[in-house]
Design a protein around this motif. Structure first.
Motif, PDB file in Angstrom:
ATOM      1  N   HIS B 118       0.822  -1.218   0.000  1.00 57.12           N
ATOM      2  CA  HIS B 118       0.000   0.000   0.000  1.00 57.12           C
ATOM      3  C   HIS B 118       0.861   1.276   0.000  1.00 57.12           C
ATOM      4  O   HIS B 118       0.511   2.273  -0.648  1.00 57.12           O
ATOM      5  CB  HIS B 118      -0.906  -0.027   1.237  1.00 57.12           C
ATOM      6  N   HIS B 122       1.073   4.431  -2.778  1.00 54.50           N
ATOM      7  CA  HIS B 122       0.948   5.875  -2.558  1.00 54.50           C
ATOM      8  C   HIS B 122       2.039   6.633  -3.335  1.00 54.50           C
ATOM      9  O   HIS B 122       1.818   7.743  -3.792  1.00 54.50           O
ATOM     10  CB  HIS B 122       1.047   6.214  -1.067  1.00 54.50           C
ATOM     11  N   ASP B 304      -6.806   7.164  -0.042  1.00 54.59           N
ATOM     12  CA  ASP B 304      -6.766   5.773  -0.499  1.00 54.59           C
ATOM     13  C   ASP B 304      -7.680   5.549  -1.703  1.00 54.59           C
ATOM     14  O   ASP B 304      -8.832   5.968  -1.702  1.00 54.59           O
ATOM     15  CB  ASP B 304      -7.148   4.827   0.642  1.00 54.59           C
TER      16      ASP B 304
HETATM   17 ZN   LIG Z   1      -3.153   4.985   2.439  1.00 54.47          ZN
END
Ligand SMILES: [Zn+2]
Lengths: 237, 341
Positions: B118, B122, B304
């Motif tokens: 994750h 980003h 997100d």
């Molecule tokens: Zn995040």
């Protein structure tokens, strides 16, 4: 029609394929918190064993709980994902139904009892009549004592099956033995719901048209998240 | 061997925290669709993300979110070449929903699955609009859970230059916003209030400004609390503006130091705090002054989303190939950890 069955609602992970007549292939492990790791390769394996492509599958059966929240979700999410891609519907079955269906008995009542941890159990009662299984009342959560009271209400010879039954066997025996005409506990090998039984149930339900759309699968939690329980308790004060 | 090129279409799935997201991205950065279902309201009354509630909400939202992502993309499942999902870091129960979903779709399509980090995703969020960057690139990853100054030497090659020793930048925003009664999430609230205040009103501390590359925000948060208790009639807007300026000053100063240290050609911002208007403005000015190219993610790609997962997945597939279907969730994954170990 070929039905793919997925069961990850307890410590066991299992997959099976049923073609409308027989179980074509099945696989199972007791994994304890490795559900996601084990499940996808197992689906692949079982399909290969049976020489079935996922595209040949006409419906997916899944154990919707009650049981381990995380485990249930792994199975439900996987079932929904496959069903969405191959565009088929789902047959949701509870872990309690699967447990009861797996045991044959001459007793009048079967009690499926799944360990819910924290000293509680999930349970549901079933009645045997003319060799057929009928659910009596709704699935519940509570102490083994509450479950025992429910069994006593029926007052009939009973078979208890499931991890919750074995975990609290002593307590159940103390409460039930003196009162019921007969009391039995199913062997440990029947204590977890398995996909090989799930697909048998699903096949019958498919014939009766008991399908739901992919989006309509609702996990059977029976217990609210802790945060909501605490919130409700605090709000009530 | 799997062919990965500009025409390769990746379905990305994200479920690490409180957003259920799916996206279809072609060739690593052509976003065909990006759908995000947020759970903010379901967690609001608890003052933070409740893991079990998040997991339940992910199961509910996942199927419709994927359906919409596929519909919006204009391509069908049959056009998907690979399926990527966040495997970590994040909430384990939440991650497992996305990982299980993605692996199952990959299996049904008979296409590769890619487990995505994750944090790495980003970094790729900034590159979605501007993929042809020159390395080395300094990525300033600022969110509720992380404050990282990353040296990105090339695709997939990272080292951490600096990080927070206590609170993440986004965490500081959230805590101060809550203290000032501005609600959750704190970032946008502080940003809004700060626009109406005087940033020079209060001289809050800039911790560790001159030593090393690490940052610290916990002292700043305490200073805000102490100041407001001492001067209760102070304008909330002035406090928000002065606090925000202190955070941004530190982030910009550390970015300069880190960029010089690694000889950066490009600087990129990532994470929820990258949406902060003052930070975007000051980083733009600073980069112009130093002659560094700045890459800013669009506002939607700061928080997100799954487009960044699909994008990172494409690069991962290109470099490392697919992940095993036996992969599970990795809740404690670090940026420098490899998912395909
Ligand atoms: Zn995040």
């Amino acid at each position: 029609m070929i039905i793919l069955g997925i069961d990850t609602a307890t410590d066991a992970v299992s997959v099976a394929l049923h073609d409308g007549d027989v179980v074509l292939a099945s696989s199972e492990i007791r994994s304890d918190r490795q559900h996601a790791e084990a499940l996808t390769p197992m689906i692949d394996f079982v399909c290969k064993q049976a020489s079935v492509e996922l595209w040949d599958v006409g419906g997916i059966a899944v154990d919707i709980g009650p049981g381990l929240f995380t485990g249930m979700r792994v199975g439900i999410a996987s079932a929904q994902a496959i069903a969405q891609v191959i565009d088929v519907s789902i047959i949701p079955v509870t872990s309690l139904d699967i447990l009861a269906a797996a045991v044959q008995t001459t007793n009048e009542v079967i009690a499926s009892v799944v360990d819910a941890r924290r000293g509680e159990v999930y349970w549901s009662l079933y009645r045997m009549s003319d060799g057929k299984l009928k659910q009596v009342g709704k699935p519940q959560i509570g102490s083994p004592e509450m479950c025992a009271v429910d069994v006593l209400d029926r007052g009939q010879s009973t078979l208890l099956v499931g991890t919750g039954a074995l975990k609290h066997e002593t307590e159940f025996r103390e409460r039930l033995n003196p009162v019921l005409p007969a009391l039995e506990f199913a062997d440990d090998k029947y204590s977890m719901p398995l996909a090989s039984t799930l697909v048998e149930i699903a096949h019958e339900r498919a014939l009766r048209g008991e399908w739901v759309l992919v989006d309509e699968v609702v996990p059977m939690y029976l217990r609210a998240p802790d945060a909501e329980i605490n919130w409700a308790t605090r709000s009530a004060q | 061997m799997i062919r990965v090129d500009e025409a390769t279409v990746v379905l990305g799935i994200e479920s690490s925290c409180d957003e259920t997201a799916a996206a279809v991205v072609m060739g690593g950065n052509d976003v065909l669709s990006s759908v995000v279902a947020t759970q903010i309201e379901q967690h609001a009354r608890f003052g933070g993300v409740v893991p079990e509630i998040a997991s339940r909400a992910h199961v509910e939202a996942m199927t419709p979110v994927i359906r919409k992502a596929i519909q919006d993309s204009g391509v069908g499942f049959e056009r998907i070449d690979a399926v990527a999902a966040t495997v970590g870091p994040g909430l384990v129960g939440a991650l497992l929903v996305g990982v299980s979903t993605a692996k199952s779709i990959a299996l049904a399509l008979n296409k590769p699955f890619i487990g995505v980090n994750h944090l790495e995703a980003h970094l790729y969020a900034a590159l979605l609009d501007d993929p042809h960057v020159e390395f080395p690139m300094l990525v300033v990853l600022v969110s509720g859970g992380n404050t990282l100054l990353v040296n990105m030497e090339s695709h997939g090659k990272y080292s951490i230059v600096g990080q927070t020793i206590d609170d993440a930048a986004g965490e500081a925003f959230d805590k101060v916003a809550r203290f000032l009664g501005l609600g959750h999430p704190g970032g946008p609230a502080i940003d809004r209030e700060a626009k109406l205040g005087n940033a020079q009103a209060i001289e809050f501390p800039r911790a560790m400004l001159h030593d090393g590359f690490d940052v610290s925000f916990s002292g700043l948060k305490t200073a805000v609390v102490n100041y407001v208790r001492k001067y209760p009639s102070i304008s909330t807007q002035d406090v928000a503006a002065s606090f925000q300026t202190a955070v941004v000053d530190v982030l910009v100063a550390k970015s300069v130091k880190a960029a010089q240290h690694i000889g950066a050609k490009t600087i990129a911002l990532g994470g929820g705090v990258a949406a902060n208007s003052l930070l975007r403005q000051q980083m733009t000015a600073m980069c112009a002054q130093h002659g560094w190219r700045l890459v800013l993610p669009s506002m939607a790609m700061c928080t997100d989303n799954a487009a960044m997962i699909a994008s990172a997945g494409w690069y991962r597939l290109l470099q490392d190939g697919p992940s095993e279907l036996s992969m599970g969730a990795m809740p404690n994954l670090k940026l420098t950890d490899r998912t395909n170990a």
